[in-house]
Design a protein around this motif. Structure first.
Motif, PDB file in Angstrom:
ATOM      1  N   ASP A 167      47.096  40.137  50.037  1.00 23.40           N
ATOM      2  CA  ASP A 167      48.032  39.082  50.438  1.00 23.40           C
ATOM      3  C   ASP A 167      47.644  37.761  49.777  1.00 23.40           C
ATOM      4  N   ASP A 168      48.610  37.074  49.225  1.00 22.35           N
ATOM      5  CA  ASP A 168      48.428  35.786  48.558  1.00 22.35           C
ATOM      6  C   ASP A 168      47.539  35.861  47.315  1.00 22.35           C
ATOM      7  N   LEU A 169      47.202  37.060  46.859  1.00 18.94           N
ATOM      8  CA  LEU A 169      46.321  37.227  45.713  1.00 18.94           C
ATOM      9  C   LEU A 169      46.999  37.969  44.567  1.00 18.94           C
ATOM     10  N   ALA A 170      47.778  38.999  44.886  1.00 18.04           N
ATOM     11  CA  ALA A 170      48.238  39.892  43.831  1.00 18.04           C
ATOM     12  C   ALA A 170      49.669  40.353  44.025  1.00 18.04           C
ATOM     13  N   VAL A 171      50.279  40.664  42.887  1.00 18.15           N
ATOM     14  CA  VAL A 171      51.552  41.380  42.817  1.00 18.15           C
ATOM     15  C   VAL A 171      51.218  42.706  42.151  1.00 18.15           C
ATOM     16  N   ILE A 172      51.680  43.814  42.708  1.00 19.65           N
ATOM     17  CA  ILE A 172      51.287  45.132  42.234  1.00 19.65           C
ATOM     18  C   ILE A 172      52.382  45.740  41.374  1.00 19.65           C
ATOM     19  N   ASP A 173      52.009  46.206  40.182  1.00 22.40           N
ATOM     20  CA  ASP A 173      52.885  47.000  39.330  1.00 22.40           C
ATOM     21  C   ASP A 173      52.386  48.433  39.438  1.00 22.40           C
ATOM     22  N   THR A 174      53.052  49.244  40.249  1.00 17.51           N
ATOM     23  CA  THR A 174      52.582  50.601  40.518  1.00 17.51           C
ATOM     24  C   THR A 174      52.681  51.520  39.311  1.00 17.51           C
ATOM     25  N   SER A 175      53.396  51.119  38.274  1.00 17.01           N
ATOM     26  CA  SER A 175      53.504  51.953  37.072  1.00 17.01           C
ATOM     27  C   SER A 175      52.356  51.707  36.098  1.00 17.01           C
ATOM     28  N   GLN A 176      51.494  50.738  36.388  1.00 19.16           N
ATOM     29  CA  GLN A 176      50.397  50.374  35.480  1.00 19.16           C
ATOM     30  C   GLN A 176      49.049  50.576  36.167  1.00 19.16           C
ATOM     31  N   GLN A 177      47.994  50.589  35.356  1.00 14.03           N
ATOM     32  CA  GLN A 177      46.634  50.632  35.894  1.00 14.03           C
ATOM     33  C   GLN A 177      45.697  49.845  34.994  1.00 14.03           C
ATOM     34  N   TYR A 178      44.647  49.319  35.594  1.00 16.82           N
ATOM     35  CA  TYR A 178      43.604  48.557  34.911  1.00 16.82           C
ATOM     36  C   TYR A 178      44.158  47.381  34.103  1.00 16.82           C
ATOM     37  N   LEU A 179      45.110  46.665  34.658  1.00 13.17           N
ATOM     38  CA  LEU A 179      45.684  45.495  33.987  1.00 13.17           C
ATOM     39  C   LEU A 179      44.668  44.361  33.892  1.00 13.17           C
ATOM     40  N   LEU A 180      43.789  44.236  34.872  1.00 11.28           N
ATOM     41  CA  LEU A 180      42.835  43.129  34.882  1.00 11.28           C
ATOM     42  C   LEU A 180      41.716  43.308  33.857  1.00 11.28           C
ATOM     43  N   ASP A 181      41.479  44.545  33.400  1.00 16.35           N
ATOM     44  CA  ASP A 181      40.424  44.781  32.419  1.00 16.35           C
ATOM     45  C   ASP A 181      40.704  44.061  31.106  1.00 16.35           C
ATOM     46  N   SER A 182      41.979  43.972  30.735  1.00 15.47           N
ATOM     47  CA  SER A 182      42.327  43.353  29.454  1.00 15.47           C
ATOM     48  C   SER A 182      42.934  41.966  29.625  1.00 15.47           C
ATOM     49  N   CYS A 183      42.995  41.482  30.837  1.00 18.36           N
ATOM     50  CA  CYS A 183      43.657  40.211  31.120  1.00 18.36           C
ATOM     51  C   CYS A 183      42.633  39.195  31.589  1.00 18.36           C
ATOM     52  N   GLN A 184      42.286  38.269  30.737  1.00 14.03           N
ATOM     53  CA  GLN A 184      41.293  37.257  31.083  1.00 14.03           C
ATOM     54  C   GLN A 184      41.862  35.868  30.844  1.00 14.03           C
ATOM     55  N   PRO A 185      42.746  35.361  31.713  1.00 13.74           N
ATOM     56  CA  PRO A 185      43.294  34.028  31.501  1.00 13.74           C
ATOM     57  C   PRO A 185      42.224  32.963  31.655  1.00 13.74           C
ATOM     58  N   ALA A 186      42.416  31.867  30.962  1.00 14.49           N
ATOM     59  CA  ALA A 186      41.454  30.759  31.029  1.00 14.49           C
ATOM     60  C   ALA A 186      41.472  30.137  32.411  1.00 14.49           C
ATOM     61  N   GLY A 187      40.330  29.739  32.865  1.00 10.85           N
ATOM     62  CA  GLY A 187      40.251  28.994  34.119  1.00 10.85           C
ATOM     63  C   GLY A 187      39.996  29.866  35.329  1.00 10.85           C
ATOM     64  N   GLY A 188      40.615  31.009  35.410  1.00 11.81           N
ATOM     65  CA  GLY A 188      40.396  31.916  36.525  1.00 11.81           C
ATOM     66  C   GLY A 188      40.881  31.375  37.847  1.00 11.81           C
ATOM     67  N   ILE A 189      41.135  32.244  38.750  1.00 10.67           N
ATOM     68  CA  ILE A 189      41.555  31.878  40.100  1.00 10.67           C
ATOM     69  C   ILE A 189      40.586  32.534  41.051  1.00 10.67           C
ATOM     70  N   ALA A 190      40.025  31.783  41.948  1.00  9.57           N
ATOM     71  CA  ALA A 190      39.134  32.332  42.951  1.00  9.57           C
ATOM     72  C   ALA A 190      39.813  32.187  44.309  1.00  9.57           C
ATOM     73  N   PHE A 191      39.837  33.257  45.055  1.00 11.63           N
ATOM     74  CA  PHE A 191      40.459  33.260  46.366  1.00 11.63           C
ATOM     75  C   PHE A 191      39.443  33.652  47.408  1.00 11.63           C
ATOM     76  N   SER A 192      39.605  33.161  48.591  1.00  7.87           N
ATOM     77  CA  SER A 192      38.777  33.583  49.699  1.00  7.87           C
ATOM     78  C   SER A 192      39.693  33.905  50.877  1.00  7.87           C
ATOM     79  N   HIS A 193      39.492  35.031  51.502  1.00  8.13           N
ATOM     80  CA  HIS A 193      40.330  35.460  52.629  1.00  8.13           C
ATOM     81  C   HIS A 193      39.561  35.380  53.910  1.00  8.13           C
TER      82      HIS A 193
END
Length: 193
Positions: A167-193
């Motif tokens: 919640d408030d962290l991610a949108v899920i694309d169920t047709s894909q996998q390991y999207l974060l392995d190749s996705c390194q945007p500058a700055g990053g987002i840190a969340f705490s729940h």
């Protein structure tokens, strides 16, 4: 006739120029495109991702199932033992593997028990599980969230990330996998729940 031939060439050239300038909107975007890293202020994740660090202490390569149908995230824990501190609070000592399939090392953690939950298992029997808090990293995401501890040795993924994490962290694309392995945007987002 000569006029219509010139008109056809001009129309063809114009169409080709427009196609080069404005590609079709229906082209799929690849996971490595920076626009695919975030949707608004949320990360785009596949139905499987990799947890690369736990509690800033040790590196891991643990497969994680992204499951919006689960309320609470869970972590594969072995040799779960409870301890009571001098002040009477409950603690849990458990072991986790840093990689799936016996290639990683076994790490022992001692964490305070946040609470206990009752989970309905696949067999239909309710199970009482301790809940701990841990910080995990997936790609460029760093988040602190609660995990119930249970043996996930019968499942291919060591970690299940439920709604309490997503919640408030991610949108899920169920047709894909390991999207974060190749996705390194500058700055990053840190969340705490």
């Amino acid at each position: 006739m000569l006029y219509s031939l010139r008109l056809r060439y001009a129309a063809g050239f114009l169409l080709l120029a427009l196609m080069l300038l404005f590609p079709p909107l229906s082209q799929p975007l690849s996971a490595s495109t920076s626009q695919q890293c975030n949707i608004g202020n949320r990360y785009l994740v596949g139905h499987l991702e990799t947890v690369t660090r736990i509690d800033h202490q040790f590196d891991t390569q643990l497969p994680a199932l992204i499951d919006s149908g689960s309320t609470t995230s869970s972590m594969d824990a072995r040799d779960i033992n409870f301890e009571t501190s001098v002040n009477g609070s409950d603690w849990v000592r458990f072991k986790i593997l840093t990689e799936r399939g016996g290639y990683g090392r076994e790490v022992t953690l001692l964490k305070p028990v946040k609470r206990f939950i009752r989970v309905l298992t696949h067999s239909g029997k309710p199970q009482r599980r301790p809940v701990i808090e841990a910080t995990i990293e997936l790609g460029n995401i760093k988040t602190t969230t609660e995990f119930s501890l249970t043996s996930r040795s019968k499942f291919p993924q060591s970690i299940l990330l439920g709604r309490n994490t997503l919640d408030d962290l991610a949108v899920i694309d169920t047709s894909q996998q390991y999207l974060l392995d190749s996705c390194q945007p500058a700055g990053g987002i840190a969340f705490s729940h």
